[in-house]
Design a protein around this motif. Sequence first.
Motif, short mmCIF file in Angstrom:
data_model
loop_
_atom_site.label_atom_id
_atom_site.label_comp_id
_atom_site.label_asym_id
_atom_site.label_seq_id
_atom_site.Cartn_x
_atom_site.Cartn_y
_atom_site.Cartn_z
N GLU A 246 62.02 49.53 42.82
CA GLU A 246 61.16 48.40 42.49
C GLU A 246 61.40 47.96 41.05
OE1 GLU A 246 57.29 49.96 43.17
OE2 GLU A 246 57.27 49.44 45.30
N ILE A 247 61.21 46.69 40.84
CA ILE A 247 61.18 46.13 39.49
C ILE A 247 59.75 45.73 39.21
CG2 ILE A 247 62.00 44.27 38.00
CD1 ILE A 247 64.53 44.14 39.68
N HIS A 248 59.15 46.34 38.22
CA HIS A 248 57.74 46.11 37.92
C HIS A 248 57.58 44.97 36.91
CE1 HIS A 248 56.61 50.50 39.16
NE2 HIS A 248 56.97 49.72 40.17
N LEU A 249 56.76 44.01 37.28
CA LEU A 249 56.36 42.94 36.36
C LEU A 249 54.88 43.13 36.04
CD1 LEU A 249 58.06 39.78 37.95
CD2 LEU A 249 58.91 41.22 36.10
N TYR A 250 54.56 43.25 34.76
CA TYR A 250 53.19 43.53 34.34
C TYR A 250 52.53 42.25 33.81
CZ TYR A 250 54.55 48.42 34.61
OH TYR A 250 54.99 49.64 35.06
N ASN A 251 51.27 42.08 34.18
CA ASN A 251 50.51 40.93 33.71
C ASN A 251 49.14 41.41 33.24
OD1 ASN A 251 48.26 38.71 34.69
ND2 ASN A 251 50.04 37.75 33.73
N LYS A 252 48.85 41.18 31.97
CA LYS A 252 47.54 41.54 31.42
C LYS A 252 46.58 40.39 31.65
CE LYS A 252 46.65 41.46 26.99
NZ LYS A 252 46.65 41.78 25.55
N ASN A 253 45.44 40.69 32.23
CA ASN A 253 44.48 39.65 32.56
C ASN A 253 43.10 40.07 32.10
OD1 ASN A 253 43.50 37.27 33.60
ND2 ASN A 253 44.44 37.53 35.61
N PHE A 254 42.18 39.13 32.09
CA PHE A 254 40.80 39.41 31.75
C PHE A 254 39.95 39.32 33.02
CE2 PHE A 254 42.54 37.92 27.71
CZ PHE A 254 42.15 38.96 26.87
N MET A 255 39.10 40.30 33.22
CA MET A 255 38.31 40.39 34.44
C MET A 255 37.25 39.30 34.46
SD MET A 255 38.04 41.87 37.22
CE MET A 255 36.89 41.77 38.57
N THR A 256 37.28 38.47 35.50
CA THR A 256 36.27 37.44 35.71
C THR A 256 35.91 37.43 37.19
OG1 THR A 256 37.85 35.67 36.22
CG2 THR A 256 37.34 36.05 33.89
N SER A 257 34.92 36.64 37.54
CA SER A 257 34.52 36.54 38.95
C SER A 257 35.57 35.80 39.78
CB SER A 257 33.17 35.81 39.06
OG SER A 257 33.26 34.50 38.51
N ALA A 258 36.52 35.13 39.10
CA ALA A 258 37.57 34.39 39.82
C ALA A 258 38.88 35.18 39.87
CB ALA A 258 37.80 33.04 39.14
N TYR A 259 38.79 36.51 39.72
CA TYR A 259 40.00 37.33 39.64
C TYR A 259 40.85 37.20 40.91
CZ TYR A 259 37.90 40.63 42.87
OH TYR A 259 37.37 41.21 43.99
N SER A 260 40.20 37.15 42.08
CA SER A 260 40.93 37.14 43.35
C SER A 260 41.79 35.90 43.47
CB SER A 260 39.96 37.22 44.53
OG SER A 260 40.66 37.23 45.76
N MET A 261 41.24 34.75 43.10
CA MET A 261 41.99 33.50 43.17
C MET A 261 43.16 33.52 42.19
SD MET A 261 40.52 29.66 42.55
CE MET A 261 39.95 30.11 40.91
N GLU A 262 42.94 34.09 41.00
CA GLU A 262 44.01 34.15 40.00
C GLU A 262 45.13 35.07 40.47
OE1 GLU A 262 42.41 35.26 36.27
OE2 GLU A 262 40.98 33.62 36.20
N GLU A 263 44.78 36.22 41.05
CA GLU A 263 45.80 37.15 41.53
C GLU A 263 46.64 36.51 42.64
OE1 GLU A 263 44.45 40.96 42.73
OE2 GLU A 263 43.89 41.59 40.71
N THR A 264 45.97 35.81 43.55
CA THR A 264 46.70 35.14 44.64
C THR A 264 47.66 34.09 44.10
OG1 THR A 264 44.81 35.48 46.12
CG2 THR A 264 46.42 33.81 46.75
N ALA A 265 47.22 33.31 43.11
CA ALA A 265 48.08 32.28 42.53
C ALA A 265 49.29 32.91 41.83
CB ALA A 265 47.29 31.43 41.55
N LEU A 266 49.07 33.98 41.09
CA LEU A 266 50.18 34.64 40.39
C LEU A 266 51.19 35.20 41.38
CD1 LEU A 266 48.29 36.51 37.52
CD2 LEU A 266 49.97 34.71 37.25
N LYS A 267 50.71 35.85 42.44
CA LYS A 267 51.61 36.42 43.44
C LYS A 267 52.43 35.35 44.13
CE LYS A 267 48.79 40.53 44.26
NZ LYS A 267 47.89 41.25 45.19
N LYS A 268 51.81 34.19 44.40
CA LYS A 268 52.55 33.09 45.02
C LYS A 268 53.64 32.57 44.09
CE LYS A 268 49.14 31.19 48.25
NZ LYS A 268 48.32 30.01 48.59
N ILE A 269 53.33 32.46 42.81
CA ILE A 269 54.31 31.98 41.84
C ILE A 269 55.51 32.92 41.78
CG2 ILE A 269 54.72 31.59 39.38
CD1 ILE A 269 51.81 30.62 39.19
#
Length: 423
Positions: A246-269
């Motif tokens: 595997e090649i690991h790509l790390y993304n530092k994020n801030f926990m919010t109530s919209a975390y699920s939508m942000e994770e989905t968008a990042l994975k799609k990108i």
Amino acid sequence: MDVESLFTNVPVDETINIICDKLYRSDDAPFAIAEDCLCHLLRACTKEVPFYGPDGNMYTQIDGVAMGSPLGVLFTNFYMGTLEEKVFSLHPELKPPIYARYIDDIFINTNSEANVLQLIQTFRNHTSLNFTHKLENNKQLPFLDILVQRSTTSFTTEVYVKSTNLGFCLNAASECPEKYRRSVINSFVKQAFTHSSSWPTVHKELTRVSQMLANNGYKKEEIDEIIRRHMNYHFRADEKQDPQQEIHLYNKNFMTSAYSMEETALKKIIHNNVKTVDPNFQIKLIIYYKSKRTSSLVLKNNCHPPTTALQEVNVVYQYTCNHGDCSRRPSTYIGSTITTLSKRITAHLQDSAIKKHHVTNHADINFTRKIVEENTVTLHKEPNKARLRMTEAVYIHTKTPSINIQLIHESSLPSSRRQNDTR
């Protein structure tokens, strides 16, 4: 055996000298940092750290390591390891057949309580630390989270559960990333395999864990799937199988109530735009979270340039479409976000009313991030989340943005209601 209050009672100056002796006066290669510099750094991080007491006054801890300090485990292991070497070199007859220590908890196997008391007294003669002990009961002794059972020739182990354990854990309905929920199931299931020395005890612990997780809202199918995965790992035929590359790509994020939508968008990108050169490798996106509160506690003064509009949070924003027929009567969309406006725009590019409007009305124009950024403005900033939602509603009511209205009308159709109900 147990060392009482080891972290707060470990002698700092003596331990720093021990660390320096190990690093600079041993057969290993010399340490890269100068000795006087390292000693100064270690003292600054232990004896010069300020904290507020219950009375509101500020103090510094002159000895011992503060609980939770990153240096706590390092100092305690260096000090206890040196103490053990000293005691057992001077009194080799006191060393039990089994002596195992995890920071301040010590497991020993010896013939009588008298041997334990003699060992404790010898330790006390060489240090100011205090030691306590506990003996087995019915050939059983809990050590950390393992219940050790003694037979004539061997030991068996299983997961130890305190009598005061009420079976609570992170609830399945908690507001947290999905991987945190799965890690709860994984940790309990993995513990059943790693802490148990026989399959009957594994089965017993998995039964208990399955019921406990179900009581906390986790689905039976999800629990069984993770148990099957662990079982397959233990019973798979080819143990020498190469691990998946595997090649690991790390993304530092801030926990919010919209975390699920942000994770989905990042994975799609990542999925749509990043490919590996070697087909034997696959990309794995690892998103980790950091509390905003931490940085504000460490540094109050911000020396960075002023925040740009796209990096602002807790805002009500408006997007205006001026393409095609919209140039005569612009179509607008009003929304709010508690994350940065830039992340909200990223979500709009994936799936939103704005994207649907472009696809439906301006199919000949490529829908890009630049279009959204250039036509989005901030209407209002509001740090209070409840007031932010109310402010958004007021703007939508007064400005009647056409894209919002179209979205509301579509969601009120019977087919849309059925789809929403299914979700």
